[in-house]
Design an enzyme around this catalytic site. Sequence first.
Site, PDB file in Angstrom:
ATOM      1  N   HIS B 324       0.799  -1.222   0.000  1.00 23.97           N
ATOM      2  CA  HIS B 324       0.000   0.000   0.000  1.00 23.97           C
ATOM      3  C   HIS B 324       0.828   1.267   0.000  1.00 23.97           C
ATOM      4  CE1 HIS B 324      -3.298  -2.713   0.893  1.00 23.97           C
ATOM      5  NE2 HIS B 324      -4.085  -1.748   0.463  1.00 23.97           N
ATOM      6  N   GLY B 325       2.108   1.157   0.262  1.00 22.06           N
ATOM      7  CA  GLY B 325       2.895   2.377   0.187  1.00 22.06           C
ATOM      8  C   GLY B 325       4.242   2.202   0.836  1.00 22.06           C
TER       9      GLY B 325
END
Lengths: 394, 463
Positions: B324-325
């Site tokens: 997700h990041g």
Amino acid sequence: MSDKVYYRKQHKQVVGPSLLVFVIFVVGFSVVNLFWPKREVSDLENRKLSQFPAFSVKALLDGDWADGFASYLQDQVALRDRWIDLQSAVNTLGFQQVEQSNILLGKDHWMFTKLFDDSGSNAQLSKNVSAVSEFAARYPGRVTFLLAPSASVIYPEELPLGAPMMDENTLLDQIFEKIGQTASVIDLRSTYTAAKDQYLYFKTDHHWTPNGAYLAYEQFCHLKGLTPFDRDAHTTATVEDFYGTHYSASRWWNTEADTITYYPLENLMTVYQITGEAQYTPLKTEPMINSEKFATRDKYAAFLDGNNGYSVVEGDGEGSILVVKDSYANSFVPYLTANYAKIGIVDFRGFGYGLDSTISAEGYDQILVLYNFQTFRTDNKVVYINRPTTLTAQ
Amino acid sequence: MVFNSVVFLFYFLPLALLLYYLVPGRAKNAVLLLESLVFYCWTGIAFLPLIAVLVAVNYLAGLALQRMHRGRGAVLAGAVVITAGALVFFKYTNFLIETVNQVSSAGLSSLDFLDVLPLGISYYTFKLISYVADVYTKKVAAERNPVTFATYVLLYPQMIVGPIIKYRDMAVKLHTYVDRYTLPQIEEGAEMFVFGLAKKVILADSISALWQGIIASDGIGLANASTPLAWLGIIAYSLQLYFDFAGYSEMSNGLSKMMGFDCAANFDLPYISSSITEFWRRWHISLSGWFRDYIYIPLGGNRRGLRRQILNMLVVWALTGIWHGTNWNFICWGLYYFVLLVIEKSFLLPYLQRGKIWPHIYTLVLVVLGWGLFTANEPGAPLGLLLNKLLIPQGGISPLYFLRNYGVLLLVCMVAATPLTGKIWARARRCTPVRMVLFGAVMVLSVSYVIAATGSTALYANF
């Protein structure tokens, strides 16, 4: 029990109603859009609209052209103003929102600038306060500082329920306390609160009205021992249907148009081109109220013909005054013609020098620093006021 | 090009669909590929070589896996390493450099050209890996036609934010040249697209202003918020995330459906779950499915004893977090779910299944707290301050104004997160005039939001 299964005749589903709506809308609007006339500017939004981007293979390949094309389409879309009105109406009527594009939608058709920033972010404000106070210390007895409060300070009860506005009152107290040490200050809060059933601020715009400006002017005259402009000796003119900047941003369906009531004084104003420090070439001389602009959307710009870097108004009184200002001063300055012979006006948005050289070269007796709280809090050009002169070197 | 823009809705979409419907069956894939290329290159051609190489590598690997009998493992490993390597390189290099710099005094300089993440790389690399893995395990035959294969990978509805649809779920339709789509299917797709658009532009974009009004630089500042307001803010953020991503996924699936591809839903009303386990069966389904099929099960899943299963879960959730990041808060967020799921798996789940109301409250509170971790990389919302605000009751700016301004919107969002809206629509669409008016109204209103906004991208495009 019988094993027989009865099949109900399948209800014939009508195919296509949603699809029909979809196709008609998407195709129809795409076609309308192609032939819709394109605009240079949007009056309502008060900004230039994107134009068709210049084409080059390089711009196409690195995506710049596509960006430009997309914003061109977004800006030039057919019926753009109506779409925005619709969105604003859904937000305010459907979702019952009391805020639209950073404008608070208050009671009785009031609109206010949203000032929710936390108090920690007032760094620019303290710079500006120090700048003005330092400036005034160099001109003892000659500087007056007038800071107009926001409409929300005078009419807090008109704000939407529970709006967590910043504590402007405390900030104003601190500002006047500090600057009051070196300059005369004009705090309008008690005057305005006492006169709050008068028309002091526009509801659709972030400015005060010419009447609000007059009360401020009266207080200025009182401070300086001047006889104020006699309102009874003059007749007013009225401009209807003023929809100001608050309306442009919020597009509130429930807006009530403002009215501009002013004194159509014919004093001449010369707008100068600034060719160097304290060097001015006349650009145009015209009445200080450019009534042609009352016919446009940006009606407030009629006063002093908008914001010019340096201009001088010929007054009917004696002596001279230099007004350092934001646009609040534009509807204030006309009254000063009753008291001064020469009124210089500096707006740092178009004036890149310090003030000392102009004050001495043009021989101004008095200096009035006039801002409203919101500009003064954030404007990073107020500090130009102390820029050292480059002329005294020789 | 985002879906919620004038250029997509009124130029690209009608032209792309028209062309797709008009060309003969055999040419449809090629046309779709061409359209997807235009869509992909819209923001520039800088990363076109990257996707071209990855498509070629996996295409050839697929063919090789199909024909070879020995050495298949090496081919699979090669393809996966190249594909995943590209993802890791473009997404995580600068993060690794920063981390190394923090723990040592190496002082490596970060690479500027990696500042922009190649469009859709998190999604299409996962599609590619699922393809070679499925060919390797013989779940699907390799695609022989390079155009068809490239069409699958570059498919424009799925380019920006997925969903990660497997090749094996699209292969049949990609090889259907007659009657690929039916009229009811196109209509259903159009409805899905418009409702997805409404979720994104009317609900997600409007409610996002609540949280931004607290944490953004011109907001009130999280430090000044009271505890109830902090909760209101993070609840609004949770709704924004859901409608943003679910709306975008629905637009994507709607578009695919209009072209004849039925893709499984990516979201299934996640906020009505009664356990975290259930939540992850309803949230971003294509991603959790991917991790299950290509990480968890190959590692042995639950077949090698509890300890191994927990280790496998740890791997999956650490990866989910980092997917997700590139920030530690995402890893924390992944591990947070690992802990919750282990707790549920080891003893809590039976109790949750017996409960009626409290499991829902339990799930919502933990999920919302999870989004607090998730958003902690944003400048205005440092994790320590946020947790302090949420967990230690304190005064500050009350939520009154925010309830006044966003109350109706919050209610609409909450209702729209339950099955109720779906039921209402199912009933309304039986009556043709009602259906037309309702559908038309949602479409027109959505367009007004698209035009009035400056066109924000999907949050999930950055992942």
